[in-house]
Write a protein that holds these residues in place. Structure first.
Motif, PDB file in Angstrom:
ATOM      1  N   ASP A  56       1.001  -1.104   0.100  1.00  0.00           N
ATOM      2  CA  ASP A  56      -0.018   0.084  -0.057  1.00  0.00           C
ATOM      3  C   ASP A  56       0.801   1.359   0.015  1.00  0.00           C
ATOM      4  O   ASP A  56       1.737   1.557   0.923  1.00  0.00           O
ATOM      5  CB  ASP A  56      -1.040   0.135   1.169  1.00  0.00           C
TER       6      ASP A  56
ATOM      7  N   CYS B 188      -3.210   7.182   1.684  1.00  0.00           N
ATOM      8  CA  CYS B 188      -4.175   7.136   2.634  1.00  0.00           C
ATOM      9  C   CYS B 188      -4.072   6.688   3.963  1.00  0.00           C
ATOM     10  O   CYS B 188      -3.785   5.398   4.391  1.00  0.00           O
ATOM     11  CB  CYS B 188      -5.307   6.302   2.032  1.00  0.00           C
ATOM     12  N   ASN B 189      -3.333   7.685   4.712  1.00  0.00           N
ATOM     13  CA  ASN B 189      -2.871   7.477   5.856  1.00  0.00           C
ATOM     14  C   ASN B 189      -3.288   8.443   6.964  1.00  0.00           C
ATOM     15  O   ASN B 189      -2.797   9.532   7.118  1.00  0.00           O
ATOM     16  CB  ASN B 189      -1.147   7.274   5.804  1.00  0.00           C
ATOM     17  N   PRO B 190      -4.308   7.967   7.818  1.00  0.00           N
ATOM     18  CA  PRO B 190      -4.641   6.573   7.894  1.00  0.00           C
ATOM     19  C   PRO B 190      -5.854   6.327   6.929  1.00  0.00           C
ATOM     20  O   PRO B 190      -6.080   5.289   6.716  1.00  0.00           O
ATOM     21  CB  PRO B 190      -5.014   6.440   9.474  1.00  0.00           C
ATOM     22  N   VAL B 191      -6.545   7.362   6.695  1.00  0.00           N
ATOM     23  CA  VAL B 191      -7.641   7.162   5.594  1.00  0.00           C
ATOM     24  C   VAL B 191      -7.658   8.312   4.652  1.00  0.00           C
ATOM     25  O   VAL B 191      -6.966   9.478   4.904  1.00  0.00           O
ATOM     26  CB  VAL B 191      -9.112   7.013   6.229  1.00  0.00           C
ATOM     27  N   CYS B 192      -8.555   8.137   3.550  1.00  0.00           N
ATOM     28  CA  CYS B 192      -8.716   9.559   2.567  1.00  0.00           C
ATOM     29  C   CYS B 192     -10.058   9.489   2.311  1.00  0.00           C
ATOM     30  O   CYS B 192     -10.817   8.124   2.572  1.00  0.00           O
ATOM     31  CB  CYS B 192      -7.733   9.217   1.524  1.00  0.00           C
TER      32      CYS B 192
ATOM     33  N   LYS C  84      -9.533   3.118   3.598  1.00  0.00           N
ATOM     34  CA  LYS C  84      -8.281   3.079   3.990  1.00  0.00           C
ATOM     35  C   LYS C  84      -7.166   2.691   2.851  1.00  0.00           C
ATOM     36  O   LYS C  84      -6.113   2.709   3.307  1.00  0.00           O
ATOM     37  CB  LYS C  84      -8.371   1.880   5.015  1.00  0.00           C
ATOM     38  N   SER C  85      -7.735   2.067   1.844  1.00  0.00           N
ATOM     39  CA  SER C  85      -6.720   1.599   0.907  1.00  0.00           C
ATOM     40  C   SER C  85      -7.744   1.547  -0.599  1.00  0.00           C
ATOM     41  O   SER C  85      -8.707   1.165  -1.008  1.00  0.00           O
ATOM     42  CB  SER C  85      -6.577   0.029   0.818  1.00  0.00           C
TER      43      SER C  85
ATOM     44  N   GLN D 191      -4.288   8.997  -3.090  1.00  0.00           N
ATOM     45  CA  GLN D 191      -5.790   9.301  -2.486  1.00  0.00           C
ATOM     46  C   GLN D 191      -6.721   8.855  -3.516  1.00  0.00           C
ATOM     47  O   GLN D 191      -7.748   9.412  -3.678  1.00  0.00           O
ATOM     48  CB  GLN D 191      -6.116  10.744  -1.858  1.00  0.00           C
TER      49      GLN D 191
END
Length: 387
Positions: free
Chosen positions: A308, A312-316, A324-325, A339
């Motif tokens: 990954d 997206c860290n932690p989310v986008c 998350k991914s 993102q």
């Protein structure tokens, strides 16, 4: 009354004696002697009958003795043959068991030897896997084949100057690559010399792949495929040449659009093959850079569901949905995500004549402010200063 004479009587007496002698002379007188003769004849006849009966009995005895002996001999011969056959069968069974036992012993020895060889090979494989996990190496074996050139542009320059070069499969050996490999060259499209690095038409090849698959490539060069990040890297990073990228798009209603970038190259595997794009031109819009800063996928690393790198860290957020991914969001496909962004030419593809459900995205190609559903796509590269 007349009385015969004496002479007449004498004549009659003579005639009577002659007749009587004649009659009784033919009859043999009965006497004791005659009776003995008759009895002897009868005895002789009876004795002959007895002799014949005795002879017949002797002949029967002479016949019966050999017949019984012959039957006895045949019975003994049958018993002898049966004993021989039984002994032969026992000996055959014994020899067959011995042969089978020897064969089983030989096979067991062979299996033991093969098992030891397999164990040895497994040890070598585990050792090689350990070495590969410690450092990145080229896993492709060197094939003893003669390459046609450094890339499709080089082949077009060299062979095309002598004769017409048809489109098709060629073997290239770019600078810096430790092995040659096969590619699809388009020699008629826009002057030719194009190396196809990705092609999708009907969704027959799944692009839901792991990082290792995207590294090495997959699919069929005569149909749908992804060439592989390592191969693309070796082509576009040759020292004296620069390359351009052409993205061709086709919608479900058979309209066409394209996006072209005058410079295209990748960083190495340590940097996860970060993409670098030059100036855009075309009629499909620059989906790689998008409209907003967070949509820009230029200079971003390649990402898959198991590696990954999408940021997206932690989310986008995509369409106000937390993610998350991006790879998992696009059903485990690989791409240069930022993102998630507006472009993913490796998205899920399901196409039939009646229905199109696709995750192939180039969201700057729109109609009525809605992204056009893409049926087929291809990515091609060619030397920037192509002759």
């Amino acid at each position: 009354m007349i009385y015969p004479s004496a002479s007449s009587l004498i004549l009659l007496n003579v005639l009577f004696f002659i007749w009587a002698d004649t009659v009784f002379g033919n009859v043999k007188p009965f006497s004791a002697k005659g009776t003995s003769t008759t009895t002897t004849a009868e005895v002789t006849s009876t004795t002959g009958t007895k002799n014949r009966s005795a002879n017949s009995s002797q002949e029967k005895k002479k016949c019966n003795v050999p017949c019984d002996f012959q039957a006895k001999m045949l019975s003994e011969e049958k018993k002898y043959m049966c004993r021989n056959l039984q002994n032969s069968l026992v000996e055959y069974a014994r020899s067959t068991k011995k042969m089978i036992r020897n064969m089983m012993d030989d096979h067991q020895s062979s299996l033991d030897y093969l098992s030891s060889q397999v164990n040895e090979l497994m040890s070598w494989v585990m050792a090689l896997n350990a070495d590969m996990s410690r450092k990145p190496i080229d896993v492709f074996p060197h094939r003893a084949v003669q390459s046609h050139g450094l890339d499709c542009s080089d082949i077009k320059d060299t062979i095309g100057s002598v004769t017409k070069t048809p489109s098709g499969l060629y073997i290239i050996h770019p600078e810096g690559s430790s092995y040659p490999f096969e590619v699809l060259c388009e020699m008629d499209f826009r002057g030719g010399g194009w190396t196809v690095i990705q092609k999708r038409t009907e969704g027959t090849v799944e692009f839901q792949r792991s990082w290792s698959d995207y590294l090495d490539g997959f699919g069929d060069l005569s149909g749908e495929f992804w060439l592989g990040l390592r191969k693309i890297f070796h082509i576009v990073n040759q020292k004296t040449d620069s390359f351009m990228l052409y993205v061709g798009l086709e919608s479900e209603d058979d309209t066409y659009a394209y996006a072209s970038y005058d410079s295209f190259w990748l960083e190495d595997e340590v940097c996860s093959f970060k993409i670098h794009l030059g100036r855009y031109s075309g009629n499909a819009g620059d989906a790689f850079r998008g409209y907003r800063k967070e949509d820009n996928q230029n200079t971003l690393p390649f990402s898959t569901f198991d590696v990954d790198n999408d940021g997206c860290n932690p989310v986008c957020s995509y369409q106000e949905e937390p993610i998350k991914s991006c790879s998992n969001f696009s059903e485990k496909t690989g791409w240069w995500f930022s993102q998630c962004g507006l472009a993913n030419l490796n998205g899920i593809h399901r196409f039939t004549r009646k229905m199109l459900s696709t995750g192939i995205r180039w969201d700057t190609w729109t109609m009525d402010d809605k992204p056009i559903k893409i049926k087929s796509v291809s990515m091609k590269i060619r030397r920037t200063y192509f002759k």
